[in-house]
Write an enzyme that holds these catalytic residues in place. Structure first.
Site, PDB file in Angstrom:
ATOM      1  CE  LYS A  89      76.882 165.907  33.524  1.00  0.00           C
ATOM      2  NZ  LYS A  89      78.294 165.668  33.129  1.00  0.00           N
ATOM      3  CD  GLU A 111      80.830 171.935  29.457  1.00  0.00           C
ATOM      4  OE1 GLU A 111      81.350 172.958  29.931  1.00  0.00           O
ATOM      5  OE2 GLU A 111      80.729 170.874  30.098  1.00  0.00           O
ATOM      6  CB  SER A 377      74.203 159.220  35.894  1.00  0.00           C
ATOM      7  OG  SER A 377      73.663 158.977  34.603  1.00  0.00           O
TER       8      SER A 377
END
Lengths: 393, 259
Positions: A89, A111, A377
């Site tokens: 991210k 969010e 991830s």
């Protein structure tokens, strides 16, 4: 060029900017400036240097030998879990914070589902000294508590959202409302390849560093830039978009996205949008959605807060529709077992999201000489409560 | 003639438009509320099509959407409730909502149903003008249906002129940059925006909406436009005690002097 956006921000029939007039000023500013800013020399210099020295890139491409033995095929893990803040991210939030600064914004909103994107946003806001507000569903706040505490320590305000199922979709609604109410000073850092044009394209570009590195690393390790297949989990689809990006035109490379089946795609408790969805408009994009015949969005379910979303990025809807990528899914139980397997074979505790990609390995016919790359991830620290509850350690 | 055009031709000021969500507070309240609003002197009604994810709405209208859906409201059911409405009321009726329920219903079918039912206009804030032009304009025009466009304080002069060329019936002026029901105080910035739009002298009449909740805010809006739209305050009024007759009568009397 088949897999990039057209002049209206569409991948085939999916995408666009279905925004109310109240968001027009913000979106059009972004739209007219994002490419120019991203392609300016000062920007790429700062972006690349932060990716290297702050995020810790390039992330390793690790040959998982015991896992390879188990599946009888070559398996590489793209270690996004080793990035600062523990997931892919941060690639996107670094890019967007630099963009927000150049747009003169002083307030950042985001969010978050699992809290990984919220954490990555709170981190870059601390880095740049910008105000940060993160919207998070009350259900997710309860199940991803370590990340909530980290965000608060980093100086972000975490706002609980109590509408709907109190998960990612509802947090996104609330962030969009915030943006409508703050049309001048605020940049909305969307965490996935979803939302109105230009977000899907912009976020995919920031995440594309994943596939750029995979190509280089594969060349070094195998003598070829191209693997047999790439496998990544998909909620909104940002790590998968980053993993696929530089391979989209290489038609011989098989692309596999793995959705969260929850308790099973036919159980009514699922988040496997492509398995059960149909085209519609949500969060300002035309894409595949979980919905009823009246066009009301179905509440999704997954053990993984990061994949618990009733839509999917328009790029994936397009790759699905054209058949360029295949989309499988994995249930909560299959995912938990896959996480356990990786932990015991390789000594790596994966995030629940990433474990969906690992769970799909059981469903993919693989040959001994094939090269498979799985995007790992994120890491599993935030999911220890779920693992401990299931396995009872 | 479209009833919206007829209204603006015959009434140039102090037009009161009221928004409420279909199927709220009770599933079968839709038609009685329409009849009561007309009886109490309201000029125009916007009927909200409930949606699960109303991202441009504040808490009051979010709540009415949730309740209406729980009550079992759907677009299909709304059209069947509205069957025969033209035998009961003559004021212009607008359907307002988010695009996805309309898309799933079928846009062409939706427009045809509107004409058959006696609906005069549609407001779909998340159907932007460029998508409307590209795909749907013919369906609206073919059924004599106005597609009403929004402008906000952030809308440039150039885009206001463009919206004036493209809108049907009137221009919906969003009073401040906010979701519905925010109740921000009228600021200098807002007054400047109202003046700016007035100076542009659009061809279409204007109604001001968002943040209009009582007589004072209604009167203020009427200084700059042909009238105003009230939504969230009416949704709140519908949750007060009393019969529907009492609630609607009391609410309208708070806004308009006795009619």
């Amino acid at each position: 060029m088949k897999y990039t956006i057209d002049q209206f921000g569409y991948y085939g029939e999916f995408g666009g900017a279905w925004i109310p007039e109240m968001m027009y000023a913000n979106i059009s500013e972004l739209l007219t400036r994002y490419l120019e800013i991203m392609e300016s020399p000062g920007f790429s210099q700062e972006f690349d240097s932060l990716l290297k020295d702050y995020v810790g890139r390039p992330s390793p491409l690790y040959y998982a030998s015991r896992l390879s033995e188990r599946y009888g095929s070559h398996l590489y893990l793209k270690r996004e879990d080793l990035n600062h803040t523990g997931s892919h991210k941060l690639n996107n939030t670094i890019g967007q914070i630099l963009l927000a600064q150049r747009l003169g914004k002083t307030r950042i909103i985001a969010e978050t589902g699992a809290g990984q994107h919220g954490l990555a946003t709170a981190t870059v806001c601390a880095l740049k000294g910008l105000q940060c507000v993160v919207y998070m569903g009350a259900t997710d706040i309860a199940r991803q508590e370590p990340n909530v505490r980290k965000m608060r320590m980093l100086g972000a305000e975490v706002v609980p959202v109590n509408s709907g199922n109190k998960t990612l979709k509802d947090a996104t609604n609330e962030a969009m409302r915030d943006w409508i109410n703050h049309p001048e000073d605020t940049h909305y850092i969307i965490g996935s390849v979803v939302g109105p044009h230009p977000y899907p394209d912009m976020v995919a570009r920031f995440q594309s560093v994943i596939s750029a590195e995979i190509r280089k690393q594969l060349l070094e390790k195998t003598g070829s830039e191209l693997p047999t297949r790439l496998i990544a989990c998909v909620g909104g689809g940002s790590n998968a978009a980053g993993t696929f990006y530089h391979f989209l035109e290489e038609e011989q490379v098989e692309l596999i996205g793995v959705e969260a089946a929850g308790r099973g795609v036919d159980s009514g408790e699922t988040a496997a949008t492509l398995a059960v969805g149909s085209p519609g408009v949500l969060h300002a994009a035309r894409t595949m959605l979980m919905q009823n015949s009246d066009g009301q969005i179905t509440e999704p379910y997954s053990i993984s807060a990061g994949l618990d979303y009733p839509g999917i990025g328009p790029l994936h809807a397009h790759l699905f529709k054209t058949g360029r990528a295949k989309y499988l899914n994995a249930t909560d139980r299959e995912t938990l077992e896959a996480a356990h397997l990786l932990t015991r074979l390789e000594g790596i505790i994966p995030a629940l999201e990433s474990a969906h990609a690992l769970a799909a390995l059981d469903k993919i016919p693989m040959k001994p000489d094939e090269v498979n790359v799985v995007c790992l991830s994120g890491r599993g620290d935030k999911d220890m409560a779920a693992y401990l509850e299931y396995f009872g350690y | 003639m479209n009833r919206i055009d007829h209204l603006f031709q015959n009434k140039k000021s102090r037009i009161l438009s009221v928004f409420f969500t279909a199927g709220f507070p009770g599933l079968n309240d839709t038609v009685p509320i329409i009849e009561l609003l007309e009886k109490n002197g309201v000029d125009l009604i916007e009927i909200g099509i409930p949606f699960s994810d109303p991202t441009a709405d504040g808490p009051d209208i979010q709540h009415s959407n949730d309740e209406a859906l729980k009550n079992g409201m759907s677009l299909e059911l709304l059209f069947s409730q509205l069957e025969g409405i033209r035998e009961k009321v003559s004021l212009p009726l607008i359907l307002m909502g988010y695009f996805n329920p309309v898309m799933q219903f079928g846009v062409e079918r939706f427009c045809r149903k509107c004409r058959e039912t006696g609906i005069d206009g549609v407001i779909l804030p998340d159907l932007p003008p460029w998508e409307y032009d590209r795909q749907y304009k013919a369906y609206f025009e073919g059924n004599g249906l106005h597609n009403i466009l929004l402008i906000t304080p952030q809308t440039s002069d150039e885009r206001i002129r463009e919206a004036d060329r493209q809108t049907g019936g009137f221009l919906y002026m969003v009073s401040s940059s906010s979701t519905t029901g925010a109740g921000k105080e009228v600021s200098d910035f807002q007054t400047e925006y109202f003046e700016r739009v007035r100076r542009l002298n659009p061809d279409h009449p204007r109604l001001i909406g968002f943040g209009i909740s009582n007589r004072a805010t209604f009167e203020n809006a009427c200084q700059y436009a042909s009238g105003a739209i009230i939504g969230s305050a009416f949704i709140r009024a519908l949750q007060e005690p009393g019969t529907p007759e009492e609630k609607v009568g009391r609410f309208v009397r708070q806004i308009l002097p006795s009619v």
